[in-house]
Design a protein around this motif. Structure first.
Motif, PDB file in Angstrom:
ATOM      1  N   LYS A   1     -59.364  -3.246  22.901  1.00  0.00           N
ATOM      2  CA  LYS A   1     -59.360  -2.045  22.067  1.00  0.00           C
ATOM      3  C   LYS A   1     -58.514  -0.938  22.696  1.00  0.00           C
ATOM      4  O   LYS A   1     -57.778  -0.218  22.009  1.00  0.00           O
TER       5      LYS A   1
ATOM      6  N   SER B   1     -63.558  -7.155  24.925  1.00  0.00           N
ATOM      7  CA  SER B   1     -63.285  -6.472  23.649  1.00  0.00           C
ATOM      8  C   SER B   1     -62.897  -5.017  23.868  1.00  0.00           C
ATOM      9  O   SER B   1     -61.987  -4.491  23.202  1.00  0.00           O
TER      10      SER B   1
ATOM     11  N   LEU C   1     -57.056  -1.525  14.331  1.00  0.00           N
ATOM     12  CA  LEU C   1     -57.743  -2.734  14.787  1.00  0.00           C
ATOM     13  C   LEU C   1     -58.608  -3.305  13.663  1.00  0.00           C
ATOM     14  O   LEU C   1     -58.703  -4.523  13.496  1.00  0.00           O
TER      15      LEU C   1
END
Length: 519
Positions: A146, A142, A359
């Motif tokens: 990002k 993750s 995001l």
């Protein structure tokens, strides 16, 4: 003498026929329900005729009258006996529960003649596969996604700008026509080049630039490419004999030179971007450090084994996501109500984010997620999965389904496209219904009947990345345009009969109407 020669020929031919008959009676002798094969071609005559796409061909095997209500059936892949799985629970056993006994794909390329095609984690065999997969996994966490996100957004903005600069074919209707798959491939090529290699491919300004040209060459399915991929998946042992390659020679030279150059420049400058190149450099350093310490048992990360991972990320990354985006555009163009709902969701999210693609915005697009999952049900990039029995000590038992024991080396095929199109699991399977993938409805689906990214340890390592870039691309495509059909848009999708990787025959021709959301 002539009579004697004639008798010898007759005896020889009779012996050959007897041996072939015995060979192709393999499943009958073992009491396993089979799909009756042809000599030499086995059950692949329909695939080789190219009357239908490989996806439809596997569907015909799955739906064959002799296969119905069977958990599996015996088939012949040319001369070789193989299994076609139909039961979700048995599929779970092979792909997940007993993965250790089916840990390799049956498909393969030429290790020496096609190093970039054969040494990536898609084709690598254990234990090398396990080692490389473990080392690559940190790239898809993750936190890594990002950190990549701003680079993806930058390319997404370029896509939006590119579309807004296109000349309108009709000023009154404010529209222009395009081929969706190529448009989406320009976007995904630039994304992969940027986030993986730190290179600007500039595909929108150079649509025939080297990155796009060589990427296109890998997945352009001429008759020769169709033959190459057929052997890779069904007769991998013959691939070296014919000199076939997954990555063509010219593309191999370009990608090897490019990746090695970028790695050398990165090491020289000592700059870091936290991208795939940095990870590959760290792989190589760990090998060098282990050797310096006298540890020669560690897996060697040098040369083409490094380049092959970068090439797979490029080829698989741009192709699967661009296909998914293009098929999504096609289905949205045919259903104005669904498209309106998607665009409304995008508009509301952009208002909440002040017009910025963040995001958090992408994560909030629940209906778009449903749309993409339904697209992947109808158009999975690879229409079947393949495995090879790797059980070492004894043959693998199929109890309680049957008394047959799978011998080491036997190929196993899982027809995921056919499962996706089975009305038993997905009613009205040819109808585009994103609601199938609402949080409530997903819980009602039969497990192990949906596998667009594969399942188990061999599942696609870049699944989350692929969906992320597809969402960013579609947001930027639809924030200023709506998609409609044109005179060249097929009423029903026809899949390319030459393409093992799912592709639309003749492309996906659509019309874009300039219609800003007003953010």
């Amino acid at each position: 003498m002539v009579l004697g020669l004639f008798l010898l020929v007759v005896i020889f031919l009779a012996t050959i026929c007897f041996l072939l008959q015995q060979h192709y009676a393999y499943w009958r002798r073992r009491g396993v329900r089979e799909l009756r094969p042809h000599w030499i071609l086995g059950n692949l005559a329909g695939l080789l005729s190219m009357r239908d796409s490989p996806a439809d061909f596997m569907g015909q095997l799955y739906n064959h009258p002799d296969a119905l209500n069977q958990p599996f059936v015996g088939i012949h892949v040319f001369h070789r006996p193989a299994l076609l799985l139909r039961d979700p629970d048995l599929i779970k056993r092979i792909l997940i529960k007993d993965f250790g006994k089916f840990s390799n794909r049956y498909s393969n390329s030429d290790y020496k003649g096609d190093p970039l095609g054969s040494q990536n984690i898609f084709f690598l065999k254990n234990p090398a596969w396990k080692e490389v997969r473990f080392k690559l996994s940190p790239f898809f966490t993750s936190n890594k996604l990002k950190s990549m996100f701003p680079l993806i957004v930058e390319v997404g903005s370029n896509l939006d700008a590119y579309l807004r600069e296109q000349p309108l074919h009709n000023e009154r209707t404010r529209c222009f026509d395009l081929e969706a798959k190529e448009l989406c491939a320009l976007f995904t090529t630039d994304v992969i080049a940027s986030v993986a290699y730190g290179v600007q491919a500039n595909s929108f300004t150079q649509p025939n630039g080297e990155f796009r040209r060589h990427g296109r060459a890998v997945f352009e399915f001429s008759l020769k490419r169709a033959a190459e991929f057929t052997l890779v998946f069904f007769l991998p042992h013959l691939v070296p004999l014919f000199g076939f390659k997954v990555v063509p020679s010219e593309a191999t030279r370009f990608l090897r030179n490019t990746i090695n150059y970028v790695m050398a420049e990165r090491e020289r400058s000592q700059q870091t971007r936290n991208d795939l190149i940095d990870i590959l450099i760290e792989f190589r350093r760990s090998t060098q450090q282990a050797r310096a310490a006298g540890d020669h048992g560690q897996f060697v990360f040098e040369g083409d084994i490094l380049v092959a991972q970068a090439v797979l990320f490029f080829t698989a990354g741009f192709e699967s996501s661009s296909s998914t985006m293009a098929f999504a555009m096609y289905e949205l163009a045919k259903d104005a109500d669904i498209q309106l709902r998607v665009r409304h969701e995008i508009k509301e999210a952009l208002i909440a984010s002040g017009g910025q693609v963040t995001l958090q915005l992408i994560d909030s697009l629940e209906y778009m997620q449903m749309v993409l999952l339904e697209v992947l049900r109808m158009y999975p990039p690879l229409p079947f999965l393949d495995r090879e029995c790797t059980a070492e000590d004894e043959d693998y038992s199929l109890t309680p389904y049957h008394g047959f024991r799978v011998p080491k080396g036997m190929p196993i095929y899982i027809p995921c496209y056919a499962l996706h199109m089975d009305p038993q699991y997905f009613p009205q399977p040819r109808k585009f219904q994103p609601e199938r993938f609402s949080p409530t409805n997903r819980k009602l689906q039969t497990p192990y009947t949906y596998m667009p990214f594969g399942l188990g340890p061999h599942g696609c390592i870049g699944e989350r990345f692929g969906l992320l870039q597809a969402k960013v691309g579609l947001v930027n495509l639809m924030r200023n345009h709506q998609v409609t059909t044109s005179e060249r848009t097929p009423r029903r999708m026809k899949l390319d009969p030459k393409a093992i990787i799912l592709q639309a025959q003749g492309g996906i021709h659509l019309r874009l109407v300039r219609d800003p959301l007003g953010i």
